[in-house]
Design a protein around this motif. Sequence first.
Motif, PDB file in Angstrom:
ATOM      1  N   VAL A 132       1.976 -19.676  49.567  1.00 17.50           N
ATOM      2  CA  VAL A 132       1.275 -19.062  48.391  1.00 17.50           C
ATOM      3  C   VAL A 132       0.328 -19.299  48.551  1.00 17.50           C
ATOM      4  N   GLY A 133       0.181 -20.056  49.589  1.00 17.09           N
ATOM      5  CA  GLY A 133      -1.282 -20.072  49.654  1.00 17.09           C
ATOM      6  C   GLY A 133      -2.469 -21.404  48.120  1.00 17.09           C
ATOM      7  N   ASP A 134      -3.400 -20.708  47.668  1.00 16.99           N
ATOM      8  CA  ASP A 134      -4.087 -21.584  46.736  1.00 16.99           C
ATOM      9  C   ASP A 134      -3.665 -21.529  45.532  1.00 16.99           C
ATOM     10  N   ASP A 135      -2.608 -20.031  45.457  1.00 17.60           N
ATOM     11  CA  ASP A 135      -2.385 -19.185  44.120  1.00 17.60           C
ATOM     12  C   ASP A 135      -1.397 -20.051  43.411  1.00 17.60           C
ATOM     13  N   ARG A 136      -2.175 -21.271  42.538  1.00 18.89           N
ATOM     14  CA  ARG A 136      -1.352 -21.648  41.307  1.00 18.89           C
ATOM     15  C   ARG A 136      -1.464 -21.148  39.526  1.00 18.89           C
ATOM     16  N   SER A 137      -0.459 -19.472  39.984  1.00 20.83           N
ATOM     17  CA  SER A 137      -0.884 -18.618  38.989  1.00 20.83           C
ATOM     18  C   SER A 137       1.350 -19.242  38.694  1.00 20.83           C
ATOM     19  N   PHE A 138       2.039 -18.462  37.212  1.00 21.31           N
ATOM     20  CA  PHE A 138       3.127 -18.405  37.397  1.00 21.31           C
ATOM     21  C   PHE A 138       3.787 -17.751  38.222  1.00 21.31           C
ATOM     22  N   ASP A 139       3.210 -16.314  38.726  1.00 22.32           N
ATOM     23  CA  ASP A 139       3.867 -15.353  38.965  1.00 22.32           C
ATOM     24  C   ASP A 139       3.412 -15.847  40.659  1.00 22.32           C
ATOM     25  N   ALA A 140       2.666 -17.051  41.093  1.00 24.25           N
ATOM     26  CA  ALA A 140       3.203 -17.893  42.557  1.00 24.25           C
ATOM     27  C   ALA A 140       4.352 -18.567  42.360  1.00 24.25           C
ATOM     28  N   LEU A 141       5.413 -19.510  41.332  1.00 20.42           N
ATOM     29  CA  LEU A 141       6.292 -20.101  41.061  1.00 20.42           C
ATOM     30  C   LEU A 141       7.281 -19.011  41.067  1.00 20.42           C
ATOM     31  N   VAL A 142       7.393 -17.749  40.891  1.00 20.01           N
ATOM     32  CA  VAL A 142       8.383 -17.462  40.734  1.00 20.01           C
ATOM     33  C   VAL A 142       8.444 -16.617  41.930  1.00 20.01           C
ATOM     34  N   GLU A 143       7.171 -16.121  42.684  1.00 21.78           N
ATOM     35  CA  GLU A 143       7.696 -15.868  43.926  1.00 21.78           C
ATOM     36  C   GLU A 143       8.321 -17.189  45.145  1.00 21.78           C
ATOM     37  N   VAL A 144       8.151 -18.320  44.752  1.00 23.02           N
ATOM     38  CA  VAL A 144       8.783 -19.243  45.920  1.00 23.02           C
ATOM     39  C   VAL A 144       9.995 -19.418  44.883  1.00 23.02           C
ATOM     40  N   ALA A 145      10.015 -19.123  43.416  1.00 19.37           N
ATOM     41  CA  ALA A 145      11.619 -19.755  43.057  1.00 19.37           C
ATOM     42  C   ALA A 145      12.389 -18.531  44.212  1.00 19.37           C
TER      43      ALA A 145
END
Lengths: 311, 476
Positions: A132-145
Motif C-alpha cells: 500500500v505504499g504510504d497510504d495509512r487510511s482505512f482503505d489501505a487496511l481493507v486492501e491489505v485484508a
Amino acid sequence: MGAQPLTFAISHHTTLRYSALVHGSYNEVRMHPRHRGGQRVHAFTLLSEPVAAPRSRIDFYGNIVHRVDVAAAHQVLRFTMQAVVSMTEPRARRPEPWQAVVLERDPNYEFALASPRVPLDAPTAALLQEWVGDDRSFDALVEVARRLPTEFRYIAGVTTVDSSIAELLDGGAGVCQDFTHLFCALARHAGWPARYVSGYLGPKPGEAEAVGESHAWAEVCGTDGRWVGLDPTEGLPVAGSHIRLAVGRDYGDVAPHRGLYFGSAGSAPPDVTVKVSRMSNDDSMSAHRDAPMERQQQQQQQQLSPRRSAG
Amino acid sequence: MIQTGDAVLPAAADECLDSEGRPRPPYERILGTLTNGDLGRLRDVQSSAAGWFAERDITFGAPSEGTAPIFPFDPVPRVLGASEWASLERGLAQRAAALDQFVADCYGAQRALRNGVVPARLVYSSTGYLRDVVGAAPPRATWCHVSGIDVVRIDGRFAVLEDNVRVPSGVAYALMSRAAMQEVVPEWLDGAGVRSIGDYPRRLLNILQRIAPRPWAAEIAVLTPGPYNAAYYEHAMLAQGLSAALVEGRDLWVQDDQVYRRDAEGGVVHVDVIYSRVNSEWVDPLVFRADSMLGAPGIIEAWRRGNVALANAPGTGVADDKAVYPYVPAMIRYFLGEEPLLDNVATYDLTAASHRSHVAASIDRIVFKPVDASGGYGIHFGRLMSAAEREKMLARVVAEPRAWLAQEEVQLSRAVCLGRDGGFEARCVDLRPFVLLDEQPWIVPGGLTRVAGSPDTLVVNSSQGGGSKDTWVLNH
C-alpha cells in the motif's frame, strides 16, 4: 434501521487426550461469546467431563474466562460449550486514522504496539510498504485484508497454534490464525490499533449450518474508539455471521483453552468441533423446542447431580 | 597513600576520608581504632566472622559441587553519620512511596500514562506489566511492601542507581553481618553508638499480618524458588524470623480459590499470606508462565479474590523495569507534588531517537545495561569497547531499543577495605537500603553495603564476586 438480527445456535466441543492418566488439571477456558455491540448472548452453558464446577471472571480484554479445576484423575478431558447468540449486521464504517501523539495517550495504544505473537520487524514493514505504499487510511487496511488471501494460500494443518508470522512469510501458506497475526502486524505498522478476534463463522447464505473449526480475524480501531472487523482469511470486512468469542493482542490472549496438569503424560493437540446452526427468529423466542437446547438442558441436569456419570 | 598511626590508608577512599586525607567525622572513631594498633586485629575479625558465617551455613550463591559459597565479608564497617542518613532516609521514603503509587496507577486508572508522565509504550511493553493484575485491589492499597533502592555516592551526593521492588534480596546478609560484628567486636559497636537494625523481622511481620485476610490468625508462608536460588539462605532465615513456613511452589495448592499447604505432620493448613521471593510472573503458571514450576496454579485468582495476601503484590515489576527508571523523578513530582530529594544517574531512553544519537556521540562515557537482567550481568562499558564492538553495540540498540538502557558511567565512591595482603585498600561500594511500606515507610538504618571484588572492579554486585560490609548509622 438495520436488518433484523440473525440467531445462531452454537456447539463447541474440545477434547484433550493425554498419553497417560493425569492426576488433576487446572484449565482456563475462553469459550463464552462476547455480549457486546450487535452481538447478544441469549443462552450459554459450559460442561466438562470429568464434571467440575466452572468459576468465571472477566479478563483484561473484557473476555469471560472460566476456570475449570478437575481434581479427579483422567486421561481424556472434554469441554462442551453451547450457546444461542443473536447478531445484528454491523454498519459499514470508514474510521479515521490516528495522529501518533493522540494515539500514544489512548488506552487502545497498546494494540498498536508489538505483542508476543505479533513482532513489528523489518519484513512485515517492507510488506506493508510494497502493498500500500504510504497510504495509512482505512482503505489501505481493507486492501491489505483483501490482498492477503491472494498472496498466501490457506492450507489446513500446514501450521500449528505455535507458528510464527515468519513461518507464514517463508512457507507462503497458513491458516486463519497466521493470516490474522500477519494482518495485525501490517495494521500496527500502519499506525492502527489492531486486535485479534477468536470466534466462529456462521453458515453461508442459503445453508442451515456450518460445521468445522473455530475461526479468527482482526479488528481495527479508529479515532472514534469503535472496533471494525476485517477478515484477512476471507479477504472481506466482517459480516453478521462472524460470531466473536474473545479479543486480545494476539492468539496468546484469547486461546480457547490453556491448562496445566499433574503427571508426566504427553498431550496431543485438542480435537475441536464447532457447529453453528441458523435458527429462525421464531425459534429463538421459544428455544426449548430446538434440538440443541434440549440436549443442553439434559446436560445441565447432569451437571447439577454430579453422581450421575456425565455422558 | 596516607600514613595514619601505624597503618597506611588509601587516598582514594572518599567514603572515609576528606579531600585532605583526614577521616570524615563519622569515620573518626573507627579509623582511629583501626589505625592505632587494631589493624592486626582486623584479620582476626575477618576470620572469626567467616567462621561465624560458616557455622551457620550463611551462603550466597548457587551451590556448586554440593555446597554454596560462604558470603564474603569485609570487616571494616561502612559508617553513615546521623544527618547524612536522615536526608538519605527522606529521599528513600519519597521514592518508595512514588513507586508504590505508580504501580497502583498502572493497575488502576493509568492517569500517569494518560498524562504522559511515563510513556505508555514502556509500560505496555514491559514484561513486568501483568494484565491479569489490572483492576485488582490489594489489601491496604499497598503493592511494594518491601523495596531495595540501590544508591551510590557521586561527588559526595547520593543518587539512585536502580530500584528493586519485585523481590529485593540482601537484608538477611545485612542482619547477619551485624550479628557477626556484635559477636566478634561488640566494643566497636558500643563505642561508636550504632543504631540497631534488629527490628527488621518484627516490622516485616507486622506488615504481613496487617495485610492478611484474618490478621488475628495470619498463617504466613515464605515462597522460595528453592535451594538453587542464590538467596536461598535469606529466604530460610526470614522464614525463621517470621515464624513462617518456608515453601516452594510444589508445597502449595489452590482449591476453591483458597491456598493451602501441608505441614510437617501431613495436616492441611490454610495459607493467609505469602511473602513471595519468586518473581510474580512465575508465581502462577496458569496465568503467566505455563513453563514455571516455581509457583502454584490458581494463586493469582485466590489473591484477586482477597483470599490470600501477597507481598510484594504481583505486578510490581512494572516499576522497576530499567526502562521506566528514567521517569521516576517525574513520578515523584506527579504523584507526590514534591521535588525529588534523590537524583537519578543520567540515563537515556533508547527508544527515543534523539537519546540514541547522544549515546552514540558520547559512547566513551556510557554504560549499557540489558533491561531484563539483574545481578550485574550483561553490562558493557563504552570506553572499554573496541571500535568494532561499539558499532555492534549501537546496532543492537537500534534493533532492540527496548531491550537496553544507557547510563552515564559514574565514578562510585570508595571505602577502606581489608586487602588480601593484610593492608588497607580502597574499593568501590554501593548501598542497598531496605524500605518497608505500610501507612508510613520505615527504613532499616543502614542496609547492605556491597563492595567490589577488587580495587579495580567497577561493578558492585554480590553475584559478581564482591562482598559486603556491616553498615553503621550513628546515633549522633
